[in-house]
Design a protein around this motif. Structure first.
Motif, PDB file in Angstrom:
ATOM      1  N   ASP A   1      38.819  37.099  14.249  1.00 58.86           N
ATOM      2  CA  ASP A   1      39.351  36.531  15.487  1.00 58.86           C
ATOM      3  C   ASP A   1      38.325  35.713  16.254  1.00 58.86           C
ATOM      4  O   ASP A   1      38.644  35.174  17.319  1.00 58.86           O
ATOM      5  CB  ASP A   1      39.850  37.669  16.392  1.00 58.86           C
ATOM      6  N   GLN A   2      37.078  35.650  15.780  1.00 56.41           N
ATOM      7  CA  GLN A   2      36.023  34.957  16.487  1.00 56.41           C
ATOM      8  C   GLN A   2      35.801  33.578  15.890  1.00 56.41           C
ATOM      9  O   GLN A   2      36.047  33.345  14.699  1.00 56.41           O
ATOM     10  CB  GLN A   2      34.700  35.756  16.430  1.00 56.41           C
ATOM     11  N   SER A   3      35.332  32.686  16.732  1.00 57.44           N
ATOM     12  CA  SER A   3      35.028  31.334  16.262  1.00 57.44           C
ATOM     13  C   SER A   3      33.940  30.745  17.138  1.00 57.44           C
ATOM     14  O   SER A   3      33.769  31.141  18.303  1.00 57.44           O
ATOM     15  CB  SER A   3      36.282  30.442  16.321  1.00 57.44           C
ATOM     16  N   GLY A   4      33.183  29.794  16.582  1.00 59.80           N
ATOM     17  CA  GLY A   4      32.157  29.127  17.349  1.00 59.80           C
ATOM     18  C   GLY A   4      30.965  30.036  17.590  1.00 59.80           C
ATOM     19  O   GLY A   4      30.393  30.631  16.672  1.00 59.80           O
TER      20      GLY A   4
ATOM     21  N   ARG B   1      27.124  33.137   7.851  1.00 58.66           N
ATOM     22  CA  ARG B   1      28.104  32.345   7.117  1.00 58.66           C
ATOM     23  C   ARG B   1      28.581  33.113   5.888  1.00 58.66           C
ATOM     24  O   ARG B   1      27.790  33.775   5.208  1.00 58.66           O
ATOM     25  CB  ARG B   1      27.496  31.011   6.687  1.00 58.66           C
TER      26      ARG B   1
ATOM     27  N   ARG C   1      33.913  31.572   6.372  1.00 56.58           N
ATOM     28  CA  ARG C   1      33.765  31.128   7.771  1.00 56.58           C
ATOM     29  C   ARG C   1      32.282  31.159   8.122  1.00 56.58           C
ATOM     30  O   ARG C   1      31.457  31.767   7.431  1.00 56.58           O
ATOM     31  CB  ARG C   1      34.523  32.087   8.700  1.00 56.58           C
ATOM     32  N   SER C   2      31.972  30.533   9.253  1.00 54.22           N
ATOM     33  CA  SER C   2      30.591  30.567   9.758  1.00 54.22           C
ATOM     34  C   SER C   2      30.622  30.728  11.271  1.00 54.22           C
ATOM     35  O   SER C   2      31.559  30.283  11.937  1.00 54.22           O
ATOM     36  CB  SER C   2      29.839  29.284   9.360  1.00 54.22           C
ATOM     37  N   TRP C   3      29.571  31.367  11.781  1.00 57.03           N
ATOM     38  CA  TRP C   3      29.456  31.616  13.218  1.00 57.03           C
ATOM     39  C   TRP C   3      28.010  31.412  13.654  1.00 57.03           C
ATOM     40  O   TRP C   3      27.072  31.622  12.875  1.00 57.03           O
ATOM     41  CB  TRP C   3      29.844  33.057  13.568  1.00 57.03           C
TER      42      TRP C   3
END
Length: 872
Positions: free
Chosen positions: A217-220, A273, A280-282
């Motif tokens: 649910d997380q991004s950025g 990542r 995905r990557s954060w």
């Protein structure tokens, strides 16, 4: 002949909706009973997949389970299809008809077989069909019977449903993708179509109280505290997904990046990542946990007259302080090394105290007060350095700036007491000072001038301590235990010399008044005047306490009576407090001449103040006089009841020597030894005069002859007491409200009970008289309670926030102390029973001070605690 129309068709046309619903219910029943194993098996399989059971077992076991499940599904489906029969319209009609009384639908389908040509029979048949049609019109849809207890006696369908619910709550639908990856030939596109093939969570440290984060649910940019734990799980083909991160700072033996489970902590900012299908990557920012901070509030520090230190401090932390301590270290560079302090001190550890923490609420920012009494410590009044230390849940510590001060302790104003405490300090400083201490004590106690020692007891105690000290010096010197024992004895002696008795308290109060007067004349600072004013308040409070204790010692008989021990004071303490408040107000306004005059008046009033006990009703209000009159009536009624009871005993035991028992109470009702009642001629006049204090001079109708024990005389005394109560009731002051009306009703009830007791005594019914007298006493007590409430309501109409009682009435304050009088309200019962009530009251006051320093308490409670401190 025309064909007769079937009435059933008309009725079924009107019953189309109930019939349709009944038919649908039949379909549902047969579907459920035929195919319940199918949907139970599907629900169980879905639960296993969403809980990830397929990831915990081998691929072969998964394939075996899939094949067995598919085979069972086909078997159950074919079995259900063979058993399922689609319901017909006639079956639905029969189900609906079965629920109606008399089966009217079947009756409407019948035809007349007998008497079809008879007119009367035809009329009767039509009436029968009309009645059946009316019943059929009331038909309602039949609910389907979906119970499967016979088909599923073990409740397997419920087990499957429960598993599905648990999977929906704690599992994930994305885990079904791992099953698709086990299918031969499933490629990258199938993996992508099945959704994410990984899961991850970020769990902040527990002490932060922050929630866990689900990585999908997380991004950025993700901001999390340092030390947060990251957990990753990769599903599907091993090696298809890999992890790349720079936030843990791991080195050395690092698990492979393609491992199916990854766990590490966030130690720094960096990137994380996941490479592979659905990767995905954060960008992760690690928030450092700051160290806690604490500061000493020097300007708000206070020291009570008994040496109790109140040192406020404030502490803060980003997630909350868990513990703290205070350290007092001796500052040798600032000590005046003269006299007994010139010797090298014995090594002593620094004073370490635990800081009070809020019991509830947020600890991220708060203000508390360290309360401790260090008066008996050897460093009392010596220069020390105070540093506070606090700790957070992460183990980080924060230190306050060092504060230079003199160790707060009790001050001794009596010269002899101050000298004894100083020698005690020198002895504790170093045992090498023992000879010097003995020499000084012998010098100051040699042929002491008059007034140096307040009592012979103090002088003798000093001589005993001196001999003990010299004996220890002569026998190989003092050891640690002997030194501590002598130091404790010197402390007790110093307290005795300082506190003394009433005269000492009066002298301290005079000294405080003189110091305050000199300060006003010399234009002292506001801080110094405020400190001296507080000293005067403390000395006045101590003087009032000593006066009350002296009165109780001089009159122990009345000290047991709560009202006479607490209520009788000619000087209203609240008036004294008001006068001191007025003096302080004048000084704050700069009107020092008026303040000086008010201070002189205050000193004169204090010197003329006398504590009186049991001296009538001087200076009392009408309400108080009425209360005391009712209390006396209650005591006399108790005495009459006691004597009636003894007479009743003598009826059953004529040989008893009445009136001679040590425990025999007389007509005073328990206030002392009563008069004899043995009934012998000539004994009534002599024996009847042995009244106790409570009944002395109060027999208004008997001239000392009421102790004969005869029922007629008891009845006369009862009548006189009833008339007296009537007179008191008619003379009651005007009391309004429900409490006043209840008081009058209770006194009227007591009067009626007395009249019944009088009649019973005249009829020689002692048992009945005793019962009526008990009712009268209970009604009297109830009337007095209601009367007290009515008087309190008159004095305090608002009923909230006002603690003032009737003027002139001494009352116990909320702490149970006996110094309250005048407008200070409280119960007449002693709240703190025991010999040392003032020590217990001080303990309660200390607790109030501590709670008032807890900033996380509600504002309403803090305001209430402040009002308590201001008043008491």
């Amino acid at each position: 002949m025309a064909k007769t129309r079937n009435p059933l068709n008309d009725v079924t046309a009107r019953l189309r909706r109930p019939l349709l619903l009944t038919w649908a219910g039949l379909i549902a029943e047969r579907l459920v009973r035929a195919f319940w194993p199918v949907w139970s098996l599907l629900a169980g399989a879905a639960a296993l997949v969403m809980l990830g059971v397929q990831d915990m077992v081998s691929v072969e076991a998964v394939w075996t389970g899939l094949m067995l499940g598919g085979l069972a599904l086909v078997v159950f489906a074919l079995r259900g299809a063979s058993r399922f029969r689609f319901p017909t319209r006639s079956e639905a009609l029969a189900r609906l008809d079965a629920t109606l009384p008399g089966r009217p639908l079947a009756a409407l389908a019948d035809t007349q077989a007998v008497g079809a040509q008879d007119v009367g029979s035809q009329a009767l048949w039509r009436a029968h069909q009309d009645r059946m049609a009316a019943r059929a019109a009331q038909a309602k849809a039949v609910e389907p019977d979906l119970r499967l207890s016979r088909q599923d006696p073990f409740g397997l369908r419920y087990v499957a449903l429960l598993g599905l619910v648990v999977a929906l709550l704690f599992g994930s639908v994305w885990r079904a993708g791992s099953v698709a990856e086990m299918v031969p030939g499933a490629g990258r596109g199938a993996a992508l179509a099945s959704g994410p093939t990984w899961e991850g969570w970020i769990e902040p440290p527990a002490y932060t109280g922050l929630p866990s984060l689900y990585l999908a649910d997380q991004s950025g940019v993700i901001e999390v505290p340092e030390g947060s734990e990251i957990t990753l799980r990769f599903y599907g083909e091993v090696g298809a997904l890999s992890l790349s991160e720079t936030v843990s700072g791991r080195a050395g033996d690092v698990p492979p990046a393609t491992g199916t489970e990854q766990e590490f902590s966030i130690a720094q900012d960096g990137e994380m990542r996941i490479d592979g299908p659905g990767g995905r990557s954060w960008q992760v920012e690690a928030i450092a946990d700051t160290a806690p901070r604490v500061a000493v509030l020097e300007s708000e520090a206070k020291t009570a007259f008994d040496g109790q230190m109140s040192q406020p401090f404030e502490a803060r932390d980003d997630y909350g302080v868990v513990a703290g301590g205070a350290v007092f270290e001796l500052d040798m560079d600032r000590i005046d090394r003269r006299y007994g302090l010139s010797a090298e001190p014995e090594p002593r550890e620094a004073i370490r105290l635990d800081l009070p923490m809020p019991l509830a609420g947020d600890r991220s920012e708060f203000t508390e007060t360290l309360i401790e009494n260090l008066s008996e410590h050897p460093w009392a009044h010596l220069p020390v350095t105070l540093r506070l230390r606090v700790e957070d849940a992460a183990g980080q510590e924060g230190l306050s700036e060092p504060v230079e001060m003199k160790l707060p302790a009790r001050r001794f104003f009596n010269p002899m007491a101050a000298a004894v405490i100083e020698q005690r300090r020198d002895l504790l400083w170093s045992r090498d000072n023992a000879a010097r201490v003995a020499q000084v004590l012998r010098a100051v106690s040699y042929q002491p001038r008059e007034g140096l020692f307040r009592s012979e007891k103090a002088y003798l105690r000093l001589r005993v301590i001196l001999r003990q000290l010299e004996a220890g010096i002569d026998s190989d010197g003092l050891n640690g235990n002997e030194r501590d024992e002598i130091a404790q004895a010197l402390w007790d002696l110093g307290v005795l010399l300082e506190d003394g008795d009433v005269g000492d308290a009066l002298e301290r109060m005079r000294a405080a008044q003189e110091r305050l007067s000199e300060a006003m004349k010399n234009d002292a600072s506001e801080e110094e005047i405020a400190r001296l004013m507080q000293e005067l308040r403390d000395a006045t409070q101590d003087y009032l306490r000593q006066k009350m204790q002296q009165a109780q010692r001089e009159d122990p008989e009345n000290s047991g009576d709560q009202q006479s021990a607490e209520n009788m004071m000619q000087m209203n303490q609240q008036d004294l407090q008001d006068m001191m408040d007025r003096i302080q107000e004048l000084m704050e306004q700069g009107r020092f001449a008026e303040a000086q005059q008010a201070l002189e008046e205050f000193q004169q009033m204090m010197e003329n103040m006398q504590v009186t006990q049991g001296q009538g009703q001087q200076g009392q209000s009408p309400g108080q006089q009425a209360m005391e009159g009712l209390a006396e009536t209650l005591r006399e009624q108790q005495g009459l009841s006691d004597q009636a009871f003894r007479d009743l005993q003598e009826q059953f035991n004529p040989g008893a020597q009445s009136g001679q028992s040590q425990g025999n109470e007389g007509q005073s009702g328990g206030e002392g030894r009563g008069q004899s009642h043995d009934g012998q001629p000539g004994q009534g006049g002599q024996g009847g005069q042995q009244q106790g204090q409570g009944g002395e001079g109060q027999e208004r109708a008997e001239d000392g002859q009421g102790g004969q024990g005869a029922e007629g005389e008891l009845a006369d005394r009862q009548e006189a007491l009833r008339r007296e109560l009537e007179r008191q009731r008619q003379g009651l002051p005007g009391l309004g409200g429900e409490a006043g009306e209840a008081a009058r009703e209770a006194l009227e009830q007591a009067e009626r009970s007395m009249q019944r007791a009088e009649e019973a005594l005249r009829n020689d019914d002692l048992a009945g008289a005793i019962d009526d007298q008990a009712d009268a006493m209970e009604a009297l007590r109830e009337g007095m309670r209601n009367m007290g409430e009515a008087m309190a309501e008159q004095q305090n109409p608002g009923g909230q926030g006002q603690q003032d009682g009737p003027p002139g009435q001494a009352q116990a304050d909320p702490l149970g102390r006996e110094a309250g009088q005048g407008r200070r309200a409280g119960t007449q019962d002693n709240l703190l029973q025991g010999e040392d009530v003032y020590r217990r009251a001080r303990d309660l006051l200390d607790e109030i001070r501590r709670r008032s320093g807890e900033g996380d308490r509600p504002d309403v409670e803090l305001d209430y605690l402040e009002r308590l401190l201001d008043r008491f």
